[in-house]
Design a protein around this motif. Sequence first.
Motif, PDB file in Angstrom:
ATOM      1  N   SER A 178      46.570  44.755  40.596  1.00 28.41           N
ATOM      2  CA  SER A 178      45.278  44.071  40.508  1.00 28.41           C
ATOM      3  C   SER A 178      44.496  44.379  39.238  1.00 28.41           C
ATOM      4  CB  SER A 178      44.420  44.417  41.733  1.00 28.41           C
ATOM      5  OG  SER A 178      44.018  45.784  41.687  1.00 28.41           O
ATOM      6  N   ALA A 179      44.923  45.374  38.471  1.00 27.78           N
ATOM      7  CA  ALA A 179      44.219  45.706  37.232  1.00 27.78           C
ATOM      8  C   ALA A 179      44.182  44.493  36.307  1.00 27.78           C
ATOM      9  CB  ALA A 179      44.905  46.879  36.539  1.00 27.78           C
ATOM     10  N   GLN A 180      42.975  44.104  35.889  1.00 30.77           N
ATOM     11  CA  GLN A 180      42.766  42.940  35.026  1.00 30.77           C
ATOM     12  C   GLN A 180      43.360  41.671  35.611  1.00 30.77           C
ATOM     13  OE1 GLN A 180      43.430  43.608  30.807  1.00 30.77           O
ATOM     14  NE2 GLN A 180      43.113  45.815  31.031  1.00 30.77           N
TER      15      GLN A 180
ATOM     16  N   LYS B 137      40.303  54.800  39.570  1.00 32.04           N
ATOM     17  CA  LYS B 137      39.874  53.680  40.408  1.00 32.04           C
ATOM     18  C   LYS B 137      40.906  53.379  41.485  1.00 32.04           C
ATOM     19  CE  LYS B 137      40.279  49.336  39.316  1.00 32.04           C
ATOM     20  NZ  LYS B 137      40.174  48.022  38.625  1.00 32.04           N
ATOM     21  N   THR B 138      42.173  53.323  41.098  1.00 31.82           N
ATOM     22  CA  THR B 138      43.239  53.043  42.063  1.00 31.82           C
ATOM     23  C   THR B 138      43.311  54.117  43.130  1.00 31.82           C
ATOM     24  OG1 THR B 138      44.556  51.844  40.425  1.00 31.82           O
ATOM     25  CG2 THR B 138      45.735  52.697  42.335  1.00 31.82           C
TER      26      THR B 138
ATOM     27  N   ALA C  65      35.191  53.635  44.554  1.00 35.06           N
ATOM     28  CA  ALA C  65      35.838  53.111  43.349  1.00 35.06           C
ATOM     29  C   ALA C  65      34.863  52.202  42.616  1.00 35.06           C
ATOM     30  CB  ALA C  65      37.096  52.340  43.725  1.00 35.06           C
TER      31      ALA C  65
ATOM     32  N   ASP D 157      34.684  49.362  39.985  1.00 32.37           N
ATOM     33  CA  ASP D 157      35.316  48.356  39.132  1.00 32.37           C
ATOM     34  C   ASP D 157      34.210  47.564  38.434  1.00 32.37           C
ATOM     35  OD1 ASP D 157      34.228  46.751  41.063  1.00 32.37           O
ATOM     36  OD2 ASP D 157      36.098  45.761  41.616  1.00 32.37           O
ATOM     37  N   THR D 158      34.555  46.459  37.810  1.00 31.17           N
ATOM     38  CA  THR D 158      33.554  45.692  37.067  1.00 31.17           C
ATOM     39  C   THR D 158      32.442  45.157  37.978  1.00 31.17           C
ATOM     40  OG1 THR D 158      34.943  43.710  37.269  1.00 31.17           O
ATOM     41  CG2 THR D 158      35.151  45.002  35.244  1.00 31.17           C
TER      42      THR D 158
ATOM     43  N   VAL E   2      31.645  53.722  33.893  1.00 34.61           N
ATOM     44  CA  VAL E   2      32.044  53.782  35.308  1.00 34.61           C
ATOM     45  C   VAL E   2      31.966  55.197  35.883  1.00 34.61           C
ATOM     46  CG1 VAL E   2      33.468  51.722  35.229  1.00 34.61           C
ATOM     47  CG2 VAL E   2      34.494  53.914  34.669  1.00 34.61           C
TER      48      VAL E   2
ATOM     49  N   HIS F 120      32.261  50.396  48.705  1.00 35.84           N
ATOM     50  CA  HIS F 120      33.055  49.722  47.675  1.00 35.84           C
ATOM     51  C   HIS F 120      33.280  48.250  48.024  1.00 35.84           C
ATOM     52  CE1 HIS F 120      36.222  49.050  44.719  1.00 35.84           C
ATOM     53  NE2 HIS F 120      37.012  48.631  45.681  1.00 35.84           N
TER      54      HIS F 120
ATOM     55  N   ILE G  98      31.739  44.998  45.973  1.00 40.66           N
ATOM     56  CA  ILE G  98      32.715  44.094  45.352  1.00 40.66           C
ATOM     57  C   ILE G  98      32.466  42.660  45.827  1.00 40.66           C
ATOM     58  CG2 ILE G  98      35.106  43.324  45.572  1.00 40.66           C
ATOM     59  CD1 ILE G  98      36.095  45.941  44.897  1.00 40.66           C
TER      60      ILE G  98
END
Length: 208
Positions: free
Chosen positions: A39-41, A120-121, A136, A138-139, A156, A176, A180
Amino acid sequence: MNKEKRYKILSLFQSKNPVPQTGLVFSSPFELLLCVMLSAQSTDIMVNKITKILFKKANTPESILLLGLDRLKSYIKNIGLYNIKALNILRTSFLILTKHKGIIPNNRIELESFPGVGRKTSNIVLNILFKKKTIAVDTHVFRVSNRTHFAKGKNVKEVEKKLIKVVPDIFKTNFHSWFILHGRYVCTARKIKCSICLISKLCEFKKK
């Protein structure tokens, strides 16, 4: 933002969505780990499209290793950074099989020893699989935390450190997922939907 306002915000999220679910589709701890690595990017939708096909063919450390690098790449080639992701998944599968007897470890140090598994993962895996009170960032979480003034930080790590401090323990498990979802569908990067925002009266964003 004071602690009373933060508590009200989290209480509203809890009342609306008491058991938030991740957007990733998985049926085992190993599948979740691979989903998060992929899922990264990328988006959950894209990851789910890929893993729906991949997991029918290989969804264990053994079966992933049997695929080999080239065949694994062919399954995930439509996702960003697929070359390095394929290599990391193979190496991680090997370590899980040889060092951990096929079991996903439940601590940060061992998780982050896997290639392609960062903070993060590991936070996501620890939170979802083992119900650890990790958060976590994330953006989406980073943007919503800063924009609302819930927890401000330049990066972050700063935001995560602040969140761990200010989020009450009773809310940490689901925090989280709430942020999200809010960042993905309401408090978006460009077209902010303040008119339908659940926490608009508590948010401290000046331009709303």
